[in-house]
Scaffold this motif. Structure first.
Motif, short mmCIF file in Angstrom:
data_model
loop_
_atom_site.label_atom_id
_atom_site.label_comp_id
_atom_site.label_asym_id
_atom_site.label_seq_id
_atom_site.Cartn_x
_atom_site.Cartn_y
_atom_site.Cartn_z
N PHE A 164 -8.86 -3.40 -0.02
CA PHE A 164 -9.48 -4.33 0.55
C PHE A 164 -10.84 -4.64 -0.34
N LYS A 165 -11.41 -4.00 -1.07
CA LYS A 165 -12.65 -4.11 -2.04
C LYS A 165 -11.98 -4.90 -2.96
N LEU A 166 -10.89 -4.78 -3.90
CA LEU A 166 -10.35 -5.38 -4.80
C LEU A 166 -10.11 -6.67 -4.48
N SER A 167 -9.39 -6.95 -3.25
CA SER A 167 -9.26 -8.43 -2.65
C SER A 167 -10.49 -8.84 -2.32
N GLU A 168 -11.56 -8.59 -1.98
CA GLU A 168 -12.79 -9.16 -1.72
C GLU A 168 -13.38 -9.59 -2.82
N VAL A 227 0.59 -1.20 0.07
CA VAL A 227 -0.04 -0.01 0.04
C VAL A 227 0.95 1.40 0.08
N SER A 228 2.00 1.10 0.79
CA SER A 228 2.96 2.27 0.88
C SER A 228 3.60 2.62 -0.67
N ASP A 229 3.91 1.60 -1.36
CA ASP A 229 4.36 1.81 -2.74
C ASP A 229 3.25 2.38 -3.40
N LEU A 230 1.98 1.77 -3.47
CA LEU A 230 1.00 2.72 -4.38
C LEU A 230 0.69 4.04 -3.93
N SER A 231 0.78 4.35 -2.64
CA SER A 231 0.62 5.71 -2.15
C SER A 231 1.72 6.62 -2.65
N ARG A 232 2.87 6.11 -2.97
CA ARG A 232 3.89 6.94 -3.36
C ARG A 232 3.72 7.18 -4.78
N ASN A 242 -0.65 -10.78 0.75
CA ASN A 242 -0.15 -11.93 1.32
C ASN A 242 0.98 -11.26 2.49
N ARG A 243 1.14 -11.60 3.61
CA ARG A 243 1.87 -11.18 4.48
C ARG A 243 3.51 -11.53 4.47
N ASP A 244 4.35 -10.69 4.47
CA ASP A 244 5.78 -11.06 4.23
C ASP A 244 6.06 -12.12 5.26
N ARG A 245 7.04 -13.16 5.08
CA ARG A 245 7.27 -14.16 5.89
C ARG A 245 8.22 -13.64 7.16
N GLN A 246 9.03 -12.71 6.61
CA GLN A 246 10.13 -12.25 7.75
C GLN A 246 9.53 -11.02 8.70
N ASP A 247 8.67 -10.00 8.04
CA ASP A 247 8.25 -9.11 8.67
C ASP A 247 6.75 -9.22 8.60
N ARG A 248 5.87 -9.78 9.33
CA ARG A 248 4.37 -9.78 9.33
C ARG A 248 3.68 -8.53 9.20
N ARG A 249 4.35 -7.34 9.52
CA ARG A 249 3.67 -5.95 9.13
C ARG A 249 3.38 -5.69 7.66
N ILE A 250 4.37 -6.22 6.96
CA ILE A 250 4.41 -5.92 5.62
C ILE A 250 3.17 -6.83 4.64
N VAL A 251 2.50 -6.16 4.01
CA VAL A 251 1.45 -7.13 3.28
C VAL A 251 1.68 -6.57 1.84
N TRP A 252 2.25 -7.65 1.10
CA TRP A 252 2.46 -7.60 -0.29
C TRP A 252 1.15 -7.96 -1.20
N LEU A 253 1.07 -7.01 -2.25
CA LEU A 253 -0.18 -7.38 -2.89
C LEU A 253 0.19 -7.55 -4.35
#
Length: 158
Positions: A80-84, A61-66, A91-102
């Protein structure tokens, strides 16, 4: 296309001439995109977000907002709407669960291909009667205006 004789217009007169024209052009493109995207239950702004996916492959999401002129909360709501709808996968990053890859799903890619194809046909209709030289002159002028805008934005950020 020839320039009319006489002195160039003042900046105020130029804006009064091209400002409304640009607004109407944006409106024409937006309405066409809304019609094409409606078949998939998305709006134009969501299509614009999805076009960024085609360039980035995987992002946050941060990449998109930039990359887009929208704030993170708005992008998060769209994601959220598009994923629904099964268009975007999160998908959550395996090393850093705070990061969500789209990523764009296969259904999302097919949808984007279809809308892009339909928009190309719509654009061709809008460009009917425009010579390649006229289109090149328009694009060159638009790129110069955008470069001026980007330079101004850069100076204001410094």
């Amino acid at each position: 296309m020839q320039t009319p004789p006489g002195p160039p217009p003042s900046p105020e007169m130029a804006y009064n001439a091209w400002g409304p024209c640009v607004t109407q052009l944006v409106n024409a493109l937006s309405k066409g995109l809304e019609r094409q995207a409606a078949a998939y239950n998305i709006v134009a702004v969501e299509f614009i977000l999805l076009r960024v996916f085609l360039e980035m492959e995987t992002c946050t999401v941060s990449d998109l907002s930039r990359a887009l002129p929208f704030d993170s909360p708005r992008i998060s709501r769209m994601v959220f709407k598009l994923s629904e709808q099964g268009i975007i996968e999160r998908n959550r990053d395996r090393q850093d669960r705070r990061i969500v890859w789209l990523t764009l799903t296969e259904d999302g890619r097919r949808m984007m291909d279809d809308i892009t194809r339909r928009m190309a046909a719509y654009d061709a209709e809008l460009l009917e009667g425009i010579s390649p030289e006229e289109l090149a002159a328009f694009l060159s002028t638009a790129q110069k205006i955008l470069a001026n805008f980007q330079a101004k934005e850069q100076t204001q950020q410094e």
